[in-house]
Write a protein that holds these residues in place. Structure first.
Motif, PDB file in Angstrom:
ATOM      1  N   UNK A  80       0.834  -1.200   0.000  1.00 36.46           N
ATOM      2  CA  UNK A  80       0.000   0.000   0.000  1.00 36.46           C
ATOM      3  C   UNK A  80       0.869   1.251   0.000  1.00 36.46           C
ATOM      4  N   UNK A  81       1.899   1.253   0.834  1.00 40.15           N
ATOM      5  CA  UNK A  81       2.790   2.415   0.921  1.00 40.15           C
ATOM      6  C   UNK A  81       3.516   2.619  -0.408  1.00 40.15           C
ATOM      7  N   UNK A  82       4.003   1.545  -1.002  1.00 37.17           N
ATOM      8  CA  UNK A  82       4.707   1.662  -2.276  1.00 37.17           C
ATOM      9  C   UNK A  82       3.788   2.190  -3.372  1.00 37.17           C
ATOM     10  N   UNK A  83       2.541   1.751  -3.398  1.00 36.86           N
ATOM     11  CA  UNK A  83       1.597   2.269  -4.394  1.00 36.86           C
ATOM     12  C   UNK A  83       1.344   3.754  -4.158  1.00 36.86           C
ATOM     13  N   UNK A  84       1.113   4.119  -2.891  1.00 37.19           N
ATOM     14  CA  UNK A  84       0.886   5.534  -2.569  1.00 37.19           C
ATOM     15  C   UNK A  84       2.084   6.376  -2.990  1.00 37.19           C
ATOM     16  N   UNK A  85       3.278   5.891  -2.688  1.00 32.86           N
ATOM     17  CA  UNK A  85       4.481   6.649  -3.024  1.00 32.86           C
ATOM     18  C   UNK A  85       4.692   6.738  -4.533  1.00 32.86           C
ATOM     19  N   UNK A  86       4.412   5.669  -5.256  1.00 37.07           N
ATOM     20  CA  UNK A  86       4.550   5.740  -6.712  1.00 37.07           C
ATOM     21  C   UNK A  86       3.512   6.677  -7.321  1.00 37.07           C
ATOM     22  N   UNK A  87       2.321   6.725  -6.749  1.00 35.76           N
ATOM     23  CA  UNK A  87       1.319   7.697  -7.212  1.00 35.76           C
ATOM     24  C   UNK A  87       1.781   9.122  -6.898  1.00 35.76           C
ATOM     25  N   UNK A  88       2.358   9.317  -5.713  1.00 35.99           N
ATOM     26  CA  UNK A  88       2.886  10.641  -5.357  1.00 35.99           C
ATOM     27  C   UNK A  88       4.055  11.002  -6.272  1.00 35.99           C
ATOM     28  N   UNK A  89       4.879  10.030  -6.603  1.00 31.63           N
ATOM     29  CA  UNK A  89       5.993  10.266  -7.524  1.00 31.63           C
ATOM     30  C   UNK A  89       5.464  10.715  -8.883  1.00 31.63           C
ATOM     31  N   UNK A  90       4.456  10.032  -9.383  1.00 29.62           N
ATOM     32  CA  UNK A  90       3.848  10.425 -10.663  1.00 29.62           C
ATOM     33  C   UNK A  90       3.274  11.834 -10.569  1.00 29.62           C
ATOM     34  N   UNK A 105      10.904   2.694  -8.193  1.00 36.49           N
ATOM     35  CA  UNK A 105      10.191   3.896  -8.643  1.00 36.49           C
ATOM     36  C   UNK A 105       9.619   3.663 -10.045  1.00 36.49           C
ATOM     37  N   UNK A 106       8.336   3.939 -10.206  1.00 34.13           N
ATOM     38  CA  UNK A 106       7.670   3.769 -11.499  1.00 34.13           C
ATOM     39  C   UNK A 106       7.698   5.107 -12.228  1.00 34.13           C
ATOM     40  N   UNK A 107       8.618   5.231 -13.163  1.00 35.06           N
ATOM     41  CA  UNK A 107       8.773   6.452 -13.950  1.00 35.06           C
ATOM     42  C   UNK A 107       8.358   6.223 -15.400  1.00 35.06           C
ATOM     43  N   UNK A 108       7.530   5.237 -15.629  1.00 31.24           N
ATOM     44  CA  UNK A 108       7.091   4.915 -16.975  1.00 31.24           C
ATOM     45  C   UNK A 108       6.292   6.084 -17.550  1.00 31.24           C
ATOM     46  N   UNK A 147      11.289   8.835  -4.659  1.00 33.43           N
ATOM     47  CA  UNK A 147      11.901   7.698  -5.355  1.00 33.43           C
ATOM     48  C   UNK A 147      12.923   7.004  -4.455  1.00 33.43           C
ATOM     49  N   UNK A 148      13.721   7.781  -3.732  1.00 28.31           N
ATOM     50  CA  UNK A 148      14.699   7.191  -2.807  1.00 28.31           C
ATOM     51  C   UNK A 148      14.006   6.380  -1.719  1.00 28.31           C
ATOM     52  N   UNK A 149      12.899   6.891  -1.211  1.00 34.33           N
ATOM     53  CA  UNK A 149      12.178   6.166  -0.153  1.00 34.33           C
ATOM     54  C   UNK A 149      11.575   4.882  -0.702  1.00 34.33           C
ATOM     55  N   UNK A 150      11.064   4.925  -1.932  1.00 32.92           N
ATOM     56  CA  UNK A 150      10.520   3.714  -2.548  1.00 32.92           C
ATOM     57  C   UNK A 150      11.595   2.621  -2.581  1.00 32.92           C
ATOM     58  N   UNK A 151      12.795   2.979  -2.967  1.00 27.54           N
ATOM     59  CA  UNK A 151      13.898   2.016  -3.021  1.00 27.54           C
ATOM     60  C   UNK A 151      14.235   1.518  -1.615  1.00 27.54           C
ATOM     61  N   UNK A 152      14.256   2.418  -0.621  1.00 30.77           N
ATOM     62  CA  UNK A 152      14.545   2.007   0.759  1.00 30.77           C
ATOM     63  C   UNK A 152      13.540   0.971   1.248  1.00 30.77           C
TER      64      UNK A 152
END
Length: 189
Positions: free
Chosen positions: A45-55, A108-111, A98-103
């Motif tokens: 859930x956290x990774x999805x939230x963070x990837x959405x925030x990254x986008x 990081x989804x940058x597609x 992105x750094x936190x996603x890796x941690x």
């Protein structure tokens, strides 16, 4: 069992795990990196939230950069400077996320093909300076609402991500206030 001098048996002191247990836990599942057994959030859930925030942050960078280059008119220089500053700060947010996603063991989804669909804010080109300011203010307000929800979810579950998103939220609120001031100034002219 005698109390250790470094850990008094005091009801006001926090319950701390003994050192031997901490050491044992650290050696188990070492491939989990920074995520230890005490991590209580749902990592997916956290990774999805963070990837959405990254986008969201990447779309904001792109929108601000376009507006920076396209802004014209008598009042454009100060507005362009604000757009450029905000673009740089949004890029910093994207990098931190992105750094936190890796941690957390994610990627990081940058597609580029899916950035706009995952972002909470929209990429609106706008044509006039007032429209650009309005669209950026709307995007900041969207980020504020969604990041506030993330902060609430993370509270007590993931202190590091919680703090990072709280800090990013504070900057988004500053951006919204900056843009609102610019918009009010444009209306009074």
């Amino acid at each position: 069992m005698a109390d250790s001098p470094s850990r008094p048996n005091n009801p006001a002191s926090p319950q701390m795990t003994d050192v031997a247990t901490l050491r044992q836990r650290a050696r188990a599942n070492i491939d989990e990196g920074a995520v230890t057994p005490s991590y209580s959030a749902d990592r997916d859930t956290v990774l999805k939230m963070l990837n959405d925030a990254l986008a969201t942050e990447i779309v904001c960078v792109l929108r601000y950069k376009r507006h920076y280059f396209m802004a014209q008119g008598l009042s454009s220089e100060s507005v362009k400077a604000e757009f450029n500053e905000h673009a740089a700060e949004e890029q910093e947010h994207a990098d931190r996320i992105a750094e936190r996603i890796v941690q957390l063991g994610g990627a990081p989804d940058l597609n580029p093909a899916t950035l706009a669909t995952r972002a909470h804010s929209e990429y609106v080109e706008a044509t006039s300076l007032v429209e650009m300011i309005r669209e950026n203010l709307i995007a900041e307000r969207i980020a504020i609402e969604s990041y506030r929800e993330m902060v609430e979810y993370l509270d007590g579950k993931d202190p590091t991500t919680h703090r990072m998103m709280r800090d990013i939220l504070a900057v988004e609120e500053e951006h919204a206030e900056d843009l609102n001031s610019l918009l009010q100034g444009m209306k009074s002219n």
